[in-house]
Design an enzyme around this catalytic site. Structure first.
Site, mmCIF file in Angstrom:
data_model
loop_
_atom_site.group_PDB
_atom_site.id
_atom_site.type_symbol
_atom_site.label_atom_id
_atom_site.label_comp_id
_atom_site.label_asym_id
_atom_site.label_seq_id
_atom_site.Cartn_x
_atom_site.Cartn_y
_atom_site.Cartn_z
ATOM 1 N N GLU A 46 0.804 -1.224 0.000
ATOM 2 C CA GLU A 46 0.000 0.000 0.000
ATOM 3 C C GLU A 46 0.836 1.272 0.000
ATOM 4 O O GLU A 46 0.531 2.223 -0.724
ATOM 5 C CB GLU A 46 -0.947 0.035 1.212
ATOM 6 C CG GLU A 46 -2.140 -0.905 1.118
ATOM 7 C CD GLU A 46 -1.832 -2.313 1.588
ATOM 8 O OE1 GLU A 46 -0.720 -2.546 2.093
ATOM 9 O OE2 GLU A 46 -2.713 -3.182 1.445
ATOM 10 N N HIS B 65 -9.842 -4.541 11.121
ATOM 11 C CA HIS B 65 -10.503 -4.388 9.823
ATOM 12 C C HIS B 65 -11.785 -3.572 9.919
ATOM 13 O O HIS B 65 -12.620 -3.635 9.036
ATOM 14 C CB HIS B 65 -10.837 -5.758 9.227
ATOM 15 C CG HIS B 65 -9.671 -6.459 8.617
ATOM 16 N ND1 HIS B 65 -8.593 -6.880 9.346
ATOM 17 C CD2 HIS B 65 -9.396 -6.798 7.333
ATOM 18 C CE1 HIS B 65 -7.715 -7.470 8.542
ATOM 19 N NE2 HIS B 65 -8.177 -7.426 7.322
#
Lengths: 455, 345
Positions: free
Chosen positions: A190, A259
């Site tokens: 990322e 998450h």
């Protein structure tokens, strides 16, 4: 013994699916582990294996029937030579469509199963999507596809966006239409690909960077803030950064604390960024189109739980303006301010409150930065009471910001203190009961409204 | 004592170009290299003085000692190529031909500065000259640079991106994320490690398990070359080789330029981590400007007087820039709220 095969949940958020194709017919012998069907879920087309070996006694749901609930029995497997006596399903009555597929199955029995596994409209047939009732994920895809047709500088980059067709199926079909030069799978990296995206924007392209979820964008946040948001200012206006960072944000379902976080307040605090968090499909499409056309860096926060929801989307090239809130529902007694999935809770609360004679106005912020202060304050002026609903933590939240805004600019219009209705101030737990306790709920909204109404 | 810049040269085990030969400059080119290096040095010396006088604030990282790196590399670029670096960026801008006045005015925080006074020493950019910063976060420019290279490839032109970073940034994670994608996608980028031996106060061998930094791309199949960064002709030779490799679509190349900064990391560096003798040693024996000067004089085509005239010319440019930077006005207060966003919402 006859074994029932149920439609399994194949992802944390899957509630229903479609049997794209049966790979066996009644009377076939199957081995344990044999693939018997292809199941179209909200995220992908997956193979269903039979756990047991035996003879396919009955296919209970025809291929192509949409919206089969998770837990619905779809096939019976009998031992070789056994009489077939279907058991009653433990899920009976839960799946409203249970009987429908059974009937459909009678018609389809012994015939070629209908092949309607991919109901998505052909992408390239029309430059713009026709008005229709579509899922939010389709709306996002249509927005990207339409903008990619209009502007060759627009490309999509991220993990699993191309060959996998999107981890949440949002980029489905884009690789097929636009090819691998414009729909680019990245390694799991990322920080690196966010920087490459920002550099490409400096270099004159219009990247759409998909984060599989915004939780993973924390690895890349330096580029969103230090590189994308600040460079135009630091360069005296020379280095615009027309980029969109998009992906699901906030809690999904039972995926635990790492998450399940809402980053809206983080990004909304940064000058130089545009932050958008749409609620429905029409907004998702119209605002994503606006984001892609914007000359500025946009953080576009989607919600996984809304991806599969169906909404009306208007026909044609509709671009929703950035920075304008909307009144989702008119009301006169109290204003509910929210965004993203919080709007769904607010609308549900407003419905229930109406039954009790309380008229709630629902404001959908749509854009978190720049914040449409005028719409919020105008609604307050009308109702004199405000509750802010947010699927996220309470401290330093968008709700906190709205509360401060009202203190500074709407104090004289207040008949009661503004209340924040948010998730609990804890990391999101995994256990179902604890997760439910931690997340913001419609009943919390109703209780808060009654509190500010002094009822 | 840290390893000084060396003339020993090495290549990686990954198949790459042949080791570059020093560039054969004609006398005009050599004079121009000399002039540019001298301009950077005089400019930086003056910036150091202005910092001492309080005319320049914040962080100010001087390029003194490393001049041959940018001059050797950037003299080989062509129109449309992109350059990006970290915060030690003044030399990169001057070598691209950007007016010293607007660079110095940015250092003093004036409206006429290249970033309108809003960026400062570490954050300078020029869309006109293809200079993409000037980045204050160590290592960020590496992935951003790969993005510039991505844009070149996407647009189908044969331009390249030059991404500079230091021996310190060479230990940042995103550098390796970027190496991976750059080689995977064969991006037209030259990764330039300016190894000036110290990451702030930490020497390379105290911070790097593999201190031969040109090898750092090997796991990603990126060939690397270790080049003497104190000789402008060796640097230019490396630039020719690297540009040919990258423009031919062979993917990225890594250049490690062994160089040395004479001044502290920034103006507030107490320099406790190295000895005065070490610095003096390099200044005396390896200085890039003195080396170039010797080549010019040895050619017999340039006299001491010619060089004195050149020196005078360079000093005048720097004096003008410093004068301008101190007299031109500060930004209008209304500039506080401009350039945050490009669009109106």
């Amino acid at each position: 013994m006859v074994t029932e095969i149920f439609l399994p949940a194949m992802s944390p958020t899957m509630e229903e699916g479609t049997i794209a194709k049966w790979l066996v017919t009644e009377g076939d012998t199957v081995k344990p582990g044999q693939v018997i069907a292809e199941i179209e879920t909200d995220k992908a087309t997956m193979e269903l294996e039979s756990d047991d070996g035996g003879v396919v006694a009955k296919l209970m749901v025809a291929a192509g029937v949409e919206g089969v609930k998770v837990g619905t029995p779809i096939a019976l497997i009998a031992e070789v030579g056994e009489d077939i006596q279907p058991k009653s399903s433990p899920f009976k009555g839960e799946g409203a469509r249970l009987n429908e597929p059974l009937e459909a199955n009678l018609v389809a029995a012994g015939k070629e199963p209908p092949l309607v596994a991919h109901p998505s409209p052909a992408l390239a047939d029309h430059p713009f999507q026709q008005g229709a009732s579509i899922t939010l994920r389709e709306a996002l895809r249509d927005a990207m596809a339409e903008e990619m047709r209009l502007d060759s500088r627009v490309f999509v980059m991220g993990e699993e966006v191309a060959e996998y067709q999107g981890a949440y199926k949002v980029t489905q079909g884009l690789l097929q239409e636009f090819g691998p030069a414009r729909v680019i799978d990245t390694p799991i990296t990322e920080h690196g690909f966010a920087g490459i995206g920002v550099g490409a924007a400096f270099g004159g392209l219009r990247p759409i960077i998909e984060f599989m979820t915004f939780n993973f964008a924390m690895q890349a946040i330096d580029h969103l803030i230090n590189s994308a948001a600040k460079t135009n200012y630091m360069s005296g206006g020379q280095m615009g950064c027309p980029i969109v960072f998009r992906g699901p944000n906030g809690a999904a379902s039972r995926v635990g604390a790492q998450h399940s976080q809402n980053y809206g307040p983080w990004y909304a605090s940064v000058p130089g960024l545009i932050v958008i968090a749409p609620y429905d499909a029409a907004d998702a499409k119209g605002l994503l189109k606006a984001a892609i056309r914007s000359p500025d860096p946009v953080v576009f926060l989607e919600n996984e739980l809304l991806y599969g929801k169906t909404f009306e989307v208007p026909e044609g090239d509709v671009v929703v303006p950035i920075g304008k809130a909307r009144i989702m529902r008119e009301g006169s007694d109290v204003t509910l301010v929210s965004y993203s999935i919080g709007v769904a809770l607010s609308l549900e609360a407003a419905d229930k409150l109406a039954a009790e004679g309380i008229s709630a106005e629902v404001v959908d912020l749509r854009t978190l930065r720049p914040l449409d202060r005028d719409t919020v304050l105008a609604s307050l002026k009308k109702t004199n009471r405000m509750v802010v609903v947010e699927e996220g933590w309470p401290q330093c939240s968008i709700a906190s910001e709205i509360t401060a805004l009202v203190m500074e600019h709407g104090f004289d219009d207040l008949d009661a203190p503004v209340l924040r209705v948010t998730n609990k101030d804890v990391p999101l737990p995994y256990a179902k009961n604890l997760e439910t306790l931690a997340l913001v709920k419609t009943d919390d909204v109703i209780a808060a409204v009654k509190h500010v109404m002094y009822r | 004592m840290a390893k000084a810049a060396t003339k020993d040269v090495q290549t990686t085990r990954i198949a790459g170009p042949d080791f570059p030969k020093p560039y054969k400059a004609n006398i005009d080119e050599l004079k121009e290299f000399y002039r540019q290096m001298l301009l950077i040095r005089r400019f930086e010396e003056r910036a150091g003085q202005l910092y001492g006088l309080g005319a320049i604030g914040g962080f100010c990282h001087l390029y003194i000692g490393q001049e041959a790196v940018v001059v050797g590399l950037q003299s080989a670029l062509k129109k449309g190529d992109s350059v990006i670096t970290g915060y030690r960026d003044h030399g990169h801008m001057l070598s691209l031909g950007i007016d010293p006045k607007v660079v110095m005015a940015e250092l003093t925080g004036r409206a006429a500065g290249i970033s309108k006074g809003k960026g400062g020493s570490m954050h300078m950019f020029s869309s006109e000259f293809g200079f993409y910063g000037g980045h204050g976060i160590v290592g960020a420019q590496v992935s951003l640079g790969a993005g510039l290279a991505f844009a070149h490839k996407y647009n189908g032109n044969d331009n390249v991106a030059l991404a500079y970073f230091g021996d310190g940034a060479a230990n940042q994670g995103q550098v390796y994320e970027t190496f991976n994608m750059a080689e995977l996608w064969k991006l037209p980028i030259i990764f330039v490690i300016e190894n000036n031996q110290y990451a702030m106060g930490t020497s390379v061998n105290r911070a790097s398990a593999e201190d031969q930094l040109f090898r750092r791309g090997e796991s990603f199949r990126i060939p690397g070359l270790q080049i003497n960064g104190m000789d402008v002709l060796e640097v230019r030779g490396a630039a020719e080789t690297a540009l040919e490799w990258v423009r031919a679509g062979k993917g990225p190349l890594l250049l490690e330029l062994k160089t040395y900064r004479y001044r502290g990391h920034s103006m507030s560096d107490p320099a406790k981590y190295r000895s005065k003798e070490e610095v003096e040693q390099i200044r005396e024996h390896s200085d890039c400007i003195e080396h170039c000067k010797a080549l010019l004089l040895a050619s017999g085509k340039v006299t001491e007087d010619d060089l004195k005239a050149l020196d005078k010319q360079v000093r005048a440019i720097v004096v003008d820039a410093a004068e301008f930077a101190q007299s031109t006005p500060e930004p209008d207060p209304l500039e506080l709220y401009t350039d945050i966003l490009k669009g109106a919402y």
